[in-house]
Design an enzyme around this catalytic site. Structure first.
Site, PDB file in Angstrom:
ATOM      1  N   LYS A  84      28.209  -9.556   0.367  1.00  0.00           N
ATOM      2  CA  LYS A  84      28.278  -8.936   1.693  1.00  0.00           C
ATOM      3  C   LYS A  84      29.109  -9.771   2.657  1.00  0.00           C
ATOM      4  O   LYS A  84      29.906  -9.243   3.450  1.00  0.00           O
ATOM      5  CB  LYS A  84      26.867  -8.728   2.243  1.00  0.00           C
ATOM      6  CG  LYS A  84      26.038  -7.704   1.491  1.00  0.00           C
ATOM      7  CD  LYS A  84      26.662  -6.318   1.548  1.00  0.00           C
ATOM      8  CE  LYS A  84      25.804  -5.261   0.891  1.00  0.00           C
ATOM      9  NZ  LYS A  84      26.441  -3.936   0.894  1.00  0.00           N
ATOM     10  N   TYR A 137      24.045 -11.490  -3.698  1.00  0.00           N
ATOM     11  CA  TYR A 137      24.092 -10.362  -2.761  1.00  0.00           C
ATOM     12  C   TYR A 137      24.639 -10.807  -1.408  1.00  0.00           C
ATOM     13  O   TYR A 137      25.515 -10.141  -0.827  1.00  0.00           O
ATOM     14  CB  TYR A 137      22.702  -9.758  -2.602  1.00  0.00           C
ATOM     15  CG  TYR A 137      22.669  -8.513  -1.742  1.00  0.00           C
ATOM     16  CD1 TYR A 137      23.047  -7.282  -2.266  1.00  0.00           C
ATOM     17  CD2 TYR A 137      22.267  -8.572  -0.408  1.00  0.00           C
ATOM     18  CE1 TYR A 137      23.024  -6.128  -1.475  1.00  0.00           C
ATOM     19  CE2 TYR A 137      22.241  -7.437   0.386  1.00  0.00           C
ATOM     20  CZ  TYR A 137      22.618  -6.215  -0.158  1.00  0.00           C
ATOM     21  OH  TYR A 137      22.602  -5.088   0.633  1.00  0.00           O
TER      22      TYR A 137
END
Length: 214
Positions: free
Chosen positions: A126, A122
């Protein structure tokens, strides 16, 4: 001014659109959505788009500032590949088209810990998106990196448990950089960052985000 938003039907995006519509500094708000979502408003233009073929909607991606709140969970996406496609590909292509159409400012809702070199999927996703948009060349690119997001009435059990655990840790001074922030405050910070930070690239930590909500 004119604002354009993707991710407007999400928890933070809903608040963002609502606040933009009530903000006298904005005369028009465009939101790109997969299906009809918002009630009619004199300042709002809701445009139904196919994010798989966003280029066909390039002509409507115009304004003074673009906001991206788009994102999903691994569970909802079904796989890491699908989540990357939604969380990285869609916002990146939107940003590139916004820039090509002369939009000078881009405000991205990212996450604490975002880092393209991270071993955590994750955070790597990002961070990779942040780095890719930096290279586009916006005159003003703002990145908000909140910790936990306190979504009202969430039905995500894992999220509910995680927020409770975080709040317990926060109460004794731990993991303050991940302190949950309510969606209406985060939306306010996204708008105010546009007016208060005029640097070409600026990353807002949770502390800076919180200062904008006071």
């Amino acid at each position: 001014m004119k604002a354009i938003v993707i991710g407007g039907s999400g928890a933070t995006g809903r608040e963002l659109v609502k606040q933009l519509l009530s903000d006298e500094r904005f005369r028009k708000v465009i939101t790109l959505v997969r299906r009809p979502y918002f009630e009619s408003h004199q300042k709002l233009e809701e445009i139904i788009v196919d994010f798989e073929h966003l280029a066909s909607s390039q002509d409507v991606i115009k304004g003074d500032v673009a906001f991206s709140c788009l994102g999903t969970t691994l569970k909802d996406a079904g796989s890491k590949e699908a989540q990357w496609h939604i969380d990285y590909d869609y916002p990146y292509h939107f940003a590139k088209m916004a820039y090509d159409n002369g939009i000078a400012s881009f405000v991205l809702l990212s996450a604490a810990g975002a880092n393209a070199q991270s071993s955590i999927f994750y955070n790597r996703m990002k961070g990779s998106l942040e780095d890719a948009i930096k290279k586009i060349g916006f005159a003003q690119f703002l990145i908000l990196q909140p910790g936990g997001i306190d979504r009202p009435n969430t039905d995500r059990l894992g999220e509910k448990i995680g927020l409770k655990v975080l709040k317990v840790f926060n109460s004794v001074g731990l993991f303050k950089q991940y302190e949950p922030i309510q969606t209406h405050l985060l939306a306010k910070a996204m708008i105010e960052s546009f007016f208060q930070y005029k640097k070409p690239i600026h990353v807002l930590s949770l502390k800076e985000i919180q200062r904008l909500t006071n």
